[in-house]
Design an enzyme around this catalytic site. Sequence first.
Site, short mmCIF file in Angstrom:
data_model
loop_
_atom_site.label_atom_id
_atom_site.label_comp_id
_atom_site.label_asym_id
_atom_site.label_seq_id
_atom_site.Cartn_x
_atom_site.Cartn_y
_atom_site.Cartn_z
N GLN A 97 0.84 -1.20 0.00
CA GLN A 97 0.00 0.00 0.00
C GLN A 97 0.87 1.24 0.00
O GLN A 97 0.36 2.36 -0.14
CB GLN A 97 -0.89 0.01 1.25
CG GLN A 97 -1.87 -1.16 1.32
CD GLN A 97 -2.57 -1.21 2.66
OE1 GLN A 97 -2.03 -1.68 3.65
NE2 GLN A 97 -3.79 -0.73 2.70
N ILE A 99 3.60 4.05 -1.14
CA ILE A 99 3.96 4.67 -2.41
C ILE A 99 5.46 4.96 -2.48
O ILE A 99 5.95 5.48 -3.47
CB ILE A 99 3.13 5.95 -2.68
CG1 ILE A 99 3.33 7.00 -1.58
CG2 ILE A 99 1.65 5.59 -2.80
CD1 ILE A 99 2.62 8.33 -1.88
N ASP A 100 6.20 4.59 -1.43
CA ASP A 100 7.66 4.78 -1.46
C ASP A 100 8.32 3.64 -2.23
O ASP A 100 7.66 2.68 -2.62
CB ASP A 100 8.22 4.87 -0.02
CG ASP A 100 7.99 3.59 0.77
OD1 ASP A 100 8.50 2.53 0.35
OD2 ASP A 100 7.30 3.64 1.81
N HIS A 115 -1.36 1.30 -4.54
CA HIS A 115 -1.73 2.71 -4.41
C HIS A 115 -0.79 3.63 -5.20
O HIS A 115 -0.75 4.83 -4.96
CB HIS A 115 -1.75 3.12 -2.93
CG HIS A 115 -2.87 2.49 -2.16
ND1 HIS A 115 -2.90 2.43 -0.78
CD2 HIS A 115 -4.01 1.87 -2.59
CE1 HIS A 115 -4.01 1.80 -0.40
NE2 HIS A 115 -4.70 1.45 -1.47
N CYS A 123 0.85 11.27 -17.29
CA CYS A 123 0.28 12.35 -18.10
C CYS A 123 -1.23 12.16 -18.23
O CYS A 123 -1.69 11.09 -18.61
CB CYS A 123 0.93 12.37 -19.48
SG CYS A 123 0.15 13.55 -20.61
N THR A 183 -0.01 -3.01 8.67
CA THR A 183 -1.23 -2.37 8.16
C THR A 183 -2.26 -2.28 9.27
O THR A 183 -2.36 -3.16 10.13
CB THR A 183 -1.85 -3.14 6.98
OG1 THR A 183 -2.53 -4.29 7.48
CG2 THR A 183 -0.79 -3.57 5.98
N SER A 184 -3.06 -1.24 9.23
CA SER A 184 -4.05 -1.00 10.29
C SER A 184 -5.25 -1.93 10.16
O SER A 184 -5.99 -2.13 11.11
CB SER A 184 -4.53 0.45 10.22
OG SER A 184 -5.05 0.70 8.92
N ASN A 209 2.51 -6.87 13.18
CA ASN A 209 2.08 -5.50 13.42
C ASN A 209 2.60 -5.01 14.75
O ASN A 209 2.95 -5.80 15.62
CB ASN A 209 0.54 -5.46 13.47
CG ASN A 209 -0.05 -4.63 12.36
OD1 ASN A 209 0.64 -3.80 11.75
ND2 ASN A 209 -1.31 -4.84 12.08
N LEU A 210 2.59 -3.69 14.90
CA LEU A 210 2.96 -3.12 16.19
C LEU A 210 1.93 -3.52 17.25
O LEU A 210 2.26 -3.82 18.39
CB LEU A 210 3.03 -1.59 16.05
CG LEU A 210 4.10 -0.84 16.84
CD1 LEU A 210 5.45 -1.54 16.79
CD2 LEU A 210 4.21 0.59 16.32
ZN LIG Z 1 1.45 12.87 -22.47
#
Ligand SMILES: [Zn+2]
Length: 243
Positions: A97, A99-100, A115, A123, A183-184, A209-210
């Site tokens: 999940q 985005i890094d 995600h 574009c 994950t939560s 998980n934590l």
């Molecule tokens: Zn383009």
Amino acid sequence: MHQGVKQDEPIVILTGAGISKESGLSTFRDADGIWATVNVEDVATPEAFAANPVRVHDFYNQRREALQREAVQPNAAHEALARLERDWPGGVLLVTQNIDDLHERAGSRNVIHMHGELLKARCGFCDHVQGWRRDLGTDTACPACGRAGRMRPHVVWFGEMPFMMEAIAEALYTCGLFISIGTSGNVYPAAGFVATVREAGEARTIEANLEPSEGASHFHEALYGPASKTVPELVERLLATVA
Ligand SMILES: [Zn+2]
């Protein structure tokens, strides 16, 4: 410990913000996370981008810059998952999940970013997607079609469909082990993955998980603590069963 998980069975791993937090990245949803100080509706919806693209670009430009700071590096959990992908005979699919790009930096190759990815731009005219490390602006031209004004972060905003859901579902139906990390358990559709796995068959399910996630009762086994500790131990245990 891992009855039913054979070394020729595929493993699917879901990761969330909890695995990246230890690498120095702010999470979005924690009490002290990004959404505590910024309104989702202002920066992370198609409507926000249409209404105020400068504000949205500023927000993601900051995130992109933070991700590329020298202090932000993959941690022991990312490294362990890359090792599992290399050494597990049945194959490993990593669904994140996040985005890094910390999984890729650690060496994972079979990764689905459901995600999207902060270090890619898309574009809005021609849908071209490419790697992107600099700032984006309303005057940024598309490298493919040359038109300016519709470059956007290649991330999934609220109200948009996550990427590659069919491929993820197929993997969930056929895996021998499903592991959910950091994950939560309250963000759908990912929160429903464990139920999908349980419905599909006999696969074992583990959460790391934590603290117990909202879906904790669906898992066969739970490992609580920092991912940088629990995940390397789990990978060690799994690989010890490989002949
Ligand atoms: Zn383009």
